[in-house]
Design an enzyme around this catalytic site. Structure first.
Site, PDB file in Angstrom:
ATOM      1  CB  CYS A 197     -18.313  22.516 -16.723  1.00  0.00           C
ATOM      2  SG  CYS A 197     -17.203  21.471 -17.752  1.00  0.00           S
ATOM      3  CG  ASN A 230     -11.974  21.459 -18.831  1.00  0.00           C
ATOM      4  OD1 ASN A 230     -10.743  21.399 -19.103  1.00  0.00           O
ATOM      5  ND2 ASN A 230     -12.749  22.315 -19.461  1.00  0.00           N
ATOM      6  CB  CYS A 276     -19.600  17.920 -21.611  1.00  0.00           C
ATOM      7  SG  CYS A 276     -19.598  15.934 -21.839  1.00  0.00           S
ATOM      8  NE  ARG A 277     -21.739  20.860 -17.703  1.00  0.00           N
ATOM      9  CZ  ARG A 277     -22.240  20.597 -16.509  1.00  0.00           C
ATOM     10  NH1 ARG A 277     -23.172  21.382 -15.942  1.00  0.00           N
ATOM     11  NH2 ARG A 277     -21.388  20.010 -15.606  1.00  0.00           N
ATOM     12  CB  SER A 278     -15.976  24.465 -18.995  1.00  0.00           C
ATOM     13  OG  SER A 278     -15.116  23.329 -18.741  1.00  0.00           O
ATOM     14  CG  ASP A 282     -23.496  17.031 -16.430  1.00  0.00           C
ATOM     15  OD1 ASP A 282     -23.046  16.485 -17.613  1.00  0.00           O
ATOM     16  OD2 ASP A 282     -22.931  16.405 -15.526  1.00  0.00           O
TER      17      ASP A 282
END
Ligand code: 4NP
Length: 159
Positions: A8, A11, A13-15, A125
């Site tokens: 993401c 690196n 939050c999402r990934s 996001d």
């Protein structure tokens, strides 16, 4: 061994969440020959643990991402990993811009295509959103990871 990288922007939050969820689903499925990591296209949060909102939300779903550490995506990742899953189209552009050849390029795909093939859907996001943004991310990523584990199991059975 199949090596999978989640990518993401930050690196944090999402990934890292995608890494934690996939690790957990792989364990639950009893798969042993898969490695999972994550990285950010920006490096803005290099060395940091994931955003506390992502850590908190993951913990509610029994996934621990608290010890992961942010790092920047690098060209070497194209060699180290078999598959590189991005969260959105901006990640896709940033990652594919670094690809040196068609083999590298072919490794990159949108994570949500595992569940909804060909749609190139984004994991939104959540950085500037409220808690509900993190919950939405959890469910989207979880669905994709479950589908991905299903396909890894099928590949294993075919080996
Ligand atoms: P991520 O979220 O890409 O899911 O880790 C973000 C984290 C940090 C920023 C943006 C998005 N930022 O602007 O610092």
């Amino acid at each position: 061994m199949t090596r999978i990288l989640m990518v993401c922007l930050g690196n944090i939050c999402r990934s890292p969440l995608a890494e934690g969820i996939l690790r957990k689903r792989i364990d639950e499925a009893g798969l042993t020959n898969v490695e999972v990591d994550s990285a950010g296209t920006s490096g803005w949060h290099e060395g940091e643990h994931p955003d506390h909102r992502s850590v908190h939300n993951a913990r509610r779903h029994d996934v621990d991402i608290s010890t992961l550490v942010s790092r920047k995506f690098s060209v070497a990742d194209f060699e180290r990993f078999d598959r590189i899953y991005v969260m959105d189209s901006s990640n896709y552009r940033d990652v594919t811009a670094l690809a040196k050849n068609e083999i590298h390029l072919a490794k990159v795909d949108f994570l949500l295509n595992c569940k909804w093939p060909g749609k190139n859907m984004a994991v939104p996001d959540p950085y500037y959103s409220g808690a509900e943004g993190f919950e939405t991310v959890f469910h989207l990523v979880n669905e994709a990871c479950l589908a991905l584990v299903g396909s890894l199991q099928k590949e294993n059975a075919g080996d």
